[in-house]
Motif scaffolding. Structure first.
Motif, short mmCIF file in Angstrom:
data_model
loop_
_atom_site.label_atom_id
_atom_site.label_comp_id
_atom_site.label_asym_id
_atom_site.label_seq_id
_atom_site.Cartn_x
_atom_site.Cartn_y
_atom_site.Cartn_z
N ASP A 96 40.72 52.72 32.26
CA ASP A 96 39.79 52.91 31.21
C ASP A 96 38.26 52.84 32.13
O ASP A 96 37.20 53.29 31.63
N MET A 97 38.34 52.40 33.13
CA MET A 97 37.11 52.32 33.92
C MET A 97 37.54 51.94 35.87
O MET A 97 38.50 51.41 35.89
N SER A 98 36.79 52.33 36.69
CA SER A 98 37.24 51.99 37.87
C SER A 98 36.77 50.62 38.18
O SER A 98 36.26 50.06 37.41
N GLY A 99 37.54 49.92 38.98
CA GLY A 99 37.33 48.60 39.45
C GLY A 99 36.04 48.15 39.93
O GLY A 99 35.35 47.32 39.73
N ILE A 100 35.21 49.39 40.47
CA ILE A 100 33.82 49.27 41.10
C ILE A 100 33.14 49.29 39.87
O ILE A 100 31.98 48.34 39.78
N LYS A 101 33.32 50.04 39.01
CA LYS A 101 32.46 49.86 37.70
C LYS A 101 32.48 48.62 36.86
O LYS A 101 31.73 48.11 36.45
N MET A 102 33.81 47.94 37.06
CA MET A 102 33.92 46.80 36.41
C MET A 102 33.11 45.66 37.24
O MET A 102 32.65 44.81 36.31
N VAL A 103 33.21 45.69 38.48
CA VAL A 103 32.13 44.54 39.25
C VAL A 103 30.77 44.92 38.71
O VAL A 103 30.20 44.00 38.53
N GLU A 104 30.33 46.12 38.78
CA GLU A 104 29.11 46.23 38.39
C GLU A 104 28.67 45.86 37.00
O GLU A 104 27.59 45.01 37.01
N SER A 105 29.62 45.87 35.93
CA SER A 105 29.43 45.64 34.70
C SER A 105 29.62 43.90 34.66
O SER A 105 28.88 43.18 34.08
N LEU A 106 30.36 43.25 35.55
CA LEU A 106 30.49 41.81 35.55
C LEU A 106 29.16 41.18 36.15
O LEU A 106 28.72 40.15 35.70
N ARG A 107 28.67 41.91 37.08
CA ARG A 107 27.48 41.24 37.62
C ARG A 107 26.43 41.31 36.66
O ARG A 107 25.30 40.72 37.18
N GLN A 108 26.25 42.19 35.61
CA GLN A 108 25.33 42.02 34.56
C GLN A 108 25.21 40.71 33.76
O GLN A 108 24.16 40.31 33.25
N GLN A 109 26.40 39.83 33.79
CA GLN A 109 26.70 38.76 33.03
C GLN A 109 27.00 37.42 34.01
O GLN A 109 26.47 36.48 33.77
N ASP A 126 41.80 45.93 41.34
CA ASP A 126 42.28 46.96 42.02
C ASP A 126 41.06 48.16 41.57
O ASP A 126 40.36 47.79 40.36
N ASP A 127 41.05 49.24 42.07
CA ASP A 127 39.99 50.22 41.57
C ASP A 127 40.46 51.24 40.60
O ASP A 127 39.75 51.78 39.87
N LEU A 156 42.07 35.81 37.71
CA LEU A 156 42.39 36.79 36.80
C LEU A 156 42.66 37.94 37.71
O LEU A 156 41.90 38.35 38.62
N VAL A 157 43.80 38.71 37.48
CA VAL A 157 44.35 39.88 38.27
C VAL A 157 44.20 41.18 37.48
O VAL A 157 44.82 41.09 36.26
N VAL A 158 43.22 41.79 37.65
CA VAL A 158 43.27 43.41 37.11
C VAL A 158 44.02 44.22 37.84
O VAL A 158 43.22 44.91 38.86
N GLU A 159 45.01 44.76 37.51
CA GLU A 159 45.58 45.94 38.26
C GLU A 159 46.56 46.73 37.09
O GLU A 159 47.33 46.21 36.26
N ASP A 160 46.46 48.00 37.67
CA ASP A 160 47.20 49.02 36.62
C ASP A 160 48.68 48.83 36.64
O ASP A 160 49.56 48.87 35.70
N SER A 161 49.27 48.67 38.15
CA SER A 161 50.56 48.68 38.29
C SER A 161 51.15 47.34 37.77
O SER A 161 50.64 46.41 38.37
N ARG A 162 52.05 47.41 37.23
CA ARG A 162 52.87 45.98 36.60
C ARG A 162 53.54 45.56 37.85
O ARG A 162 53.52 44.09 38.01
N ALA A 163 54.29 45.96 38.55
CA ALA A 163 54.83 45.46 39.83
C ALA A 163 53.88 44.85 41.00
O ALA A 163 54.13 43.54 41.13
#
Length: 417
Positions: A182-195, A177-178, A129-136
């Motif tokens: 809707d949320m920084s990439g770092i916060k996303m990582v923190e959220s992922l690590r809960q599961q 990306d960070d 999965l690639v999570v990036e705001d920039s389409r390019a």
């Protein structure tokens, strides 16, 4: 069907070596000495038959890498080999959408190639999965991954990314990306690590030159790794493969710890872990069956232990097919156990079906056709311990053996096969 590898190489010596490497890796080499011949061979095959192509940069009718363009345009993952080591050639090669490239003088090339071929096939089952705001940037990263046969997913925000991880169980790596809306990439990582632990889902954070603390923040938040953008494609693939193989190695260790080496069924350890987890919130009905192959020692004594192993594997294959909705394990020797979320009467019906199927099973071993029967003890008596259930089932199994074998006896004595 065995995958093909298209080899476009005008050196007969190199072609013979490549053929051996490809065949040893378990694939079929389709060889051409020119671009013209390669086009002809390709026209006679279906594109999906090819795992990849190994292409010489310099050919008599394609002196400047034209053969690389042909395989890329045919959507075949392309590995380039070249005898040239100058920077201009390297620049031309790496600017094409290739999987990798090697110089012919590299002594490690053939060993690496063998691993790379297997990697390209395994990648066809792995989601990233690639999570990036920039389409390019998002599309560029996805395109890089697709060169290596990965299944790719893309998201422009955290909410979509987390939803896809929940929906797609083949995602083994997240590249994020960070700077997300809707949320920084770092916060996303923190959220992922809960599961998801690092051993179940790898994460690579994208940092940027000029933000030196970002890479450390990703790691402290639970990322497995990071990349600093702009990055070269070779580094990108090295990091991706390293993290994917880390997940695979952990999976392999777990399988080895939880799987019976002979039959491939779950082992006793895995069975207890799974059943005890289920019993934390027990279903309305539970039954447990313990089964044993009748006269198994006679099979070993008459035909040898290899024949006994063949019977165990044949029976295990049948059990795995019939019991796919239940917890099944080989307990050791010729003994197997089945845990079912069923009332005793329903479980006994399933066991009778199983007994009949085993009785009709014919197992080929060398020039012999072997058969076997089983005895089973089955119980629904649960007093808070799976060990107690096993003891009840074991006593019933013993009774089935004593009373003639090839039968089941349940804890409801009114029910017998």
């Amino acid at each position: 069907m065995t995958k093909k590898v298209l080899v476009i190489e005008d050196s007969m010596t190199s072609t013979k070596v490549l053929q051996k490497v490809i065949q040893k890796a378990g694939y079929t080499a389709v060889c051409a000495s020119s671009l013209y011949q390669a086009k002809h061979l390709f026209d006679q095959s279906m594109p999906e038959e090819f795992l990849c192509a190994i292409v010489d940069f310099h050919l008599p009718d394609a002196p400047n890498g034209e053969s690389i363009d042909f395989t890329i345009e045919a959507y075949i993952p392309t590995i380039v080999v070249t005898g040239r080591e100058d920077e201009q050639t390297r620049s031309i090669i790496i600017n094409k959408n290739i999987v990798d490239y090697f110089t012919k003088g590299n002594s490690q090339f053939y060993e690496y190639l063998s691993r790379l071929l297997g990697r390209l096939e395994r990648n066809q089952q792995i989601g990233i999965l690639v999570v990036e705001d920039s389409r390019a940037e998002r599309n560029a990263t996805v395109a890089l991954l697709q060169r290596h046969n990965f299944i790719t997913y893309a998201a422009s925000n955290v909410a979509d990314g987390l939803a896809q991880i929940g929906q797609q169980n083949n995602i083994k790596l997240v590249i994020t990306d960070d700077d997300l809306p809707d949320m920084s990439g770092i916060k996303m990582v923190e959220s992922l690590r809960q599961q998801h632990s690092k051993e179940d889902l790898a994460v690579i954070g994208i940092a940027y030159q000029g933000r030196p603390g970002l890479s450390a923040s990703f790691i402290k938040s639970g990322a497995n790794d990071y990349l600093t953008r702009p990055y070269c494609h070779e580094e990108f693939f090295c990091r991706v493969i390293q993290n994917v193989e880390y997940i695979e190695n952990i999976d392999a260790i777990r399988r080895a710890a939880n799987t019976d080496y002979l039959t491939g069924l779950p082992n006793r350890r895995y069975f207890f872990n799974r059943v005890n987890a289920i019993l934390q919130s027990p279903p309305a009905h539970i039954s447990l069956a313990l089964l044993d192959i009748d006269y198994f020692k006679k099979i070993n004594d008459s035909y040898g232990h290899d024949a006994g192993d063949a019977v165990l594997k044949g029976l295990a294959e049948l059990l795995a097919d019939i019991c796919r909705d239940y917890q099944l394990a080989r307990f050791g020797g010729e003994e197997f156990c089945i845990f079912m979320p069923l009332a005793l009467s329903e479980a006994c019906q399933q066991i009778e079906t199983l007994r009949c199927r085993v009785e009709k099973l014919r197992i080929r071993f060398e020039k012999q056709i072997l058969n076997c029967t089983i005895s089973i003890g089955i119980t629904d008596i649960y007093e808070g311990s799976i060990d107690d259930m096993l003891q009840y089932a074991d006593k019933l199994l013993y009774q089935a053996k004593q009373q003639g074998r090839n039968q089941w006896i349940s804890s409801d004595t009114k029910h017998r096969s």
